[in-house]
Write a protein that holds these residues in place. Structure first.
Motif, short mmCIF file in Angstrom:
data_model
loop_
_atom_site.label_atom_id
_atom_site.label_comp_id
_atom_site.label_asym_id
_atom_site.label_seq_id
_atom_site.Cartn_x
_atom_site.Cartn_y
_atom_site.Cartn_z
N PHE A 150 -0.66 -23.98 10.78
CA PHE A 150 0.72 -24.26 10.40
C PHE A 150 1.66 -24.06 11.60
O PHE A 150 2.56 -24.87 11.85
CB PHE A 150 1.14 -23.35 9.24
CG PHE A 150 2.57 -23.54 8.81
CD1 PHE A 150 2.94 -24.66 8.08
CD2 PHE A 150 3.54 -22.61 9.14
CE1 PHE A 150 4.26 -24.85 7.68
CE2 PHE A 150 4.86 -22.80 8.75
CZ PHE A 150 5.22 -23.91 8.01
N ALA A 151 1.43 -22.99 12.36
CA ALA A 151 2.24 -22.75 13.56
C ALA A 151 2.02 -23.84 14.60
O ALA A 151 2.96 -24.26 15.30
CB ALA A 151 1.91 -21.38 14.15
N LEU A 152 0.78 -24.34 14.70
CA LEU A 152 0.47 -25.41 15.65
C LEU A 152 1.20 -26.70 15.28
O LEU A 152 1.76 -27.39 16.14
CB LEU A 152 -1.04 -25.65 15.68
CG LEU A 152 -1.55 -26.70 16.68
CD1 LEU A 152 -1.26 -26.27 18.11
CD2 LEU A 152 -3.04 -26.94 16.49
N PHE A 153 1.23 -27.03 13.97
CA PHE A 153 1.97 -28.21 13.52
C PHE A 153 3.46 -28.04 13.80
O PHE A 153 4.15 -29.00 14.19
CB PHE A 153 1.73 -28.45 12.03
CG PHE A 153 0.33 -28.88 11.70
CD1 PHE A 153 -0.35 -29.77 12.52
CD2 PHE A 153 -0.32 -28.41 10.57
CE1 PHE A 153 -1.64 -30.17 12.22
CE2 PHE A 153 -1.61 -28.80 10.26
CZ PHE A 153 -2.27 -29.69 11.10
N THR A 154 3.97 -26.82 13.58
CA THR A 154 5.38 -26.56 13.87
C THR A 154 5.67 -26.78 15.36
O THR A 154 6.70 -27.34 15.73
CB THR A 154 5.75 -25.12 13.48
OG1 THR A 154 5.41 -24.90 12.11
CG2 THR A 154 7.23 -24.87 13.67
#
Length: 512
Positions: A150-154
């Motif tokens: 999720f942090a990577l997509f952000t």
């Protein structure tokens, strides 16, 4: 040794007759689309996606065709820059600064050949960088859980504006629009339809390919219809090609420039959101500071042609590193390629090299082959590509529209998808009029479902605790990079844009 063994297996796949012919076709069509002002690599790949699916190609052949188009378009962008002073795409803008003055001096052939060689050097070295760097990123695969993804997509969305951007608000709006479109369809966890308004066709969500072809290809047609006079600048200009092959002394002089610019461009490409435009600009700027002792840059210095071309083509190869290894596109065109991978049920990311090695290494081997094809094609066929620039838009745009409609209908067989594509075409036209970038819309549509699923999964695992999203050192590092990537363009963007504008104005003053 494992890397070399895998690369050898990739060449065994890429050297089949079908894949060689597809690479050749992609290189030829990509060069033409790159040469035509306004189309560029993103539009070129988007236009030919329906062709790949209509032909019923598998995953590896489809990617070989489309990445060859990508590399070809990066080569082709320099042609109109040098001959007409009209950049084929944004990264080719810096090539105008010295390429067009060289053409005015009767050295157009030398400029075109030198730019082709510089493009080859940049792309060739970037492909080796892809081989060496991407597998290293794969080693962090076991560190990624739902919260880290999720942090990577952000991070991907936060860096979409790129370092050369000044309006992050429009980028954020476009990303939010894309995420909203990704929510259309049946919720995979609850089974509840969302934003379908009773339309059964929307239960499966919005097809990536329909959105991409509409936003890129059809919006280009609508832009042309708005300005029906077309680009008459290309007509009536006398083009003197002159000598085709640059001298050995000229190549020797430009070799250090090409090597330095390739390294800078590759680093710019690896950074998500930076892309080929930044690679081209920093390569030219750095080279001007290093070697322009006599103030010849901007007046037709061959090194001013070699630097941006090596830089933007190296950046094109570098942008494939985060796309393949992390599932985060490094440029607009790799975002389109990401959609192709997802449509083929291939998930880019840390596990791709382990789960789909044939696809990855076949693609990398095909990039080497495409580079040599483009080098062999671009020098003897300069005359042909210059004639392509004379094709009136009134002939070109109906062909683009026809390929779009026939291709999408051939894939889905649904007239509803054609209406959705037209809707996205109108949306793309409106967004371009408002100067809102299209790539964040596409990326939001592509990654929205995966982003939502990982967020839900992470919170569910930790019994509803939202702090789990920032609970590990890796996720904290990714969130920190996301914040920096979003704020940095606001700080540096105006400076970079100002310098690029000043360089363009200086070039215009020299020509006048």
């Amino acid at each position: 040794m494992d890397t070399l063994s895998s690369l050898a297996d990739g060449f065994a796949i890429a050297l089949t007759w079908q894949n060689l012919l597809l690479a050749l076709l992609g290189c030829f069509l990509g060069t033409i689309m790159g040469a035509l002002p306004g189309l560029g690599p993103s539009n070129g790949v988007a236009i030919l996606i329906p062709l790949a699916f209509t032909l019923g190609l598998g995953a590896t052949p489809s990617l070989i065709l489309l990445t060859s188009v990508y590399y070809g378009a990066m080569y082709g962008g320099r042609i109109s820059s040098i001959l007409l002073n009209i950049p084929g795409d944004e990264p080719a803008m810096m090539t105008c600064l010295d390429g067009y003055p060289m053409a005015q001096k009767g050295r157009a052939g030398e400029a075109l050949s030198l730019s082709g060689i510089a493009s080859f050097v940049g792309a060739f070295l970037a492909t080796w960088g892809l081989i060496l760097l991407a597998p290293q990123l794969v080693k962090i695969a076991l560190l990624f859980g739902p919260a880290e993804y999720f942090a990577l997509f952000t991070l991907a969305f936060a860096t979409l504006g790129g370092v050369a951007s000044t309006n992050q608000a429009k980028t954020a709006f476009a990303a939010a629009l894309g995420l909203g479109l990704a929510m259309v369809g049946v919720d995979t966890q609850t089974g509840v339809p969302r934003f379908t308004y009773g339309e059964v066709h929307l239960y499966d969500g919005i097809d990536f390919l329909v959105a991409i072809v509409g936003l890129f290809a059809l919006s280009e047609v609508f832009i042309f219809l708005e300005h029906r006079h077309g680009s008459a600048d290309a007509e009536g200009k006398k083009i003197v090609i002159g000598r085709l092959v640059p001298s050995f002394a000229l190549l020797k002089q430009c070799t250090p420039t090409m090597l330095r610019s390739s390294a800078l461009g590759f680093l710019a490409g690896v950074l998500p959101g930076a892309g080929a435009s930044l690679g081209s600009f920093i390569s030219y700027s750095m080279e001007k500071r290093l070697v322009d002792k006599e103030g010849t840059f901007g007046t037709g210095d061959p090194r001013g042609v070699a630097a941006p071309e090596a830089g933007n083509n190296a950046a094109a190869g570098g942008a494939l590193v985060p796309m393949l290894a992390l599932g985060v596109p490094g440029s607009g065109t790799t975002a389109v390629l990401l959609a192709v991978l997802l449509s083929l049920n291939i998930t880019p990311g840390p596990l791709l090299f382990a789960q789909q090695p044939d696809v990855v290494w076949g693609l990398i081997a095909a990039l080497f082959i495409a580079n040599f094809m483009l080098l062999a094609m671009n020098i003897p066929m300069i005359g042909l590509f210059t004639r392509v620039l004379m094709v009136p838009p009134r002939i070109l745009m109906p062909i683009v529209a026809m390929v779009s409609f026939v291709g999408i209908y051939g894939i889905s067989g649904s007239s509803f998808d054609l209406l959705v594509m037209v809707g996205f075409g109108v949306m793309g036209w409106v967004l371009r009029k408002l100067d809102v970038p299209l790539v964040p819309v596409i990326l939001g549509t592509l990654l929205g479902n995966a982003m939502e699923s990982n967020m839900r999964r992470a919170i569910t695992i930790d019994n509803g605790n939202w702090l789990t999203l920032i609970d590990s050192p890796l996720s904290i590092a990714l969130w920190s990079l996301a914040v920096i990537g979003f704020v940095l363009p606001m700080v540096l963007g105006k400076v970079l844009k100002g310098r690029m504008k000043m360089a363009k104005e200086e070039e215009g003053a020299v020509i006048d």
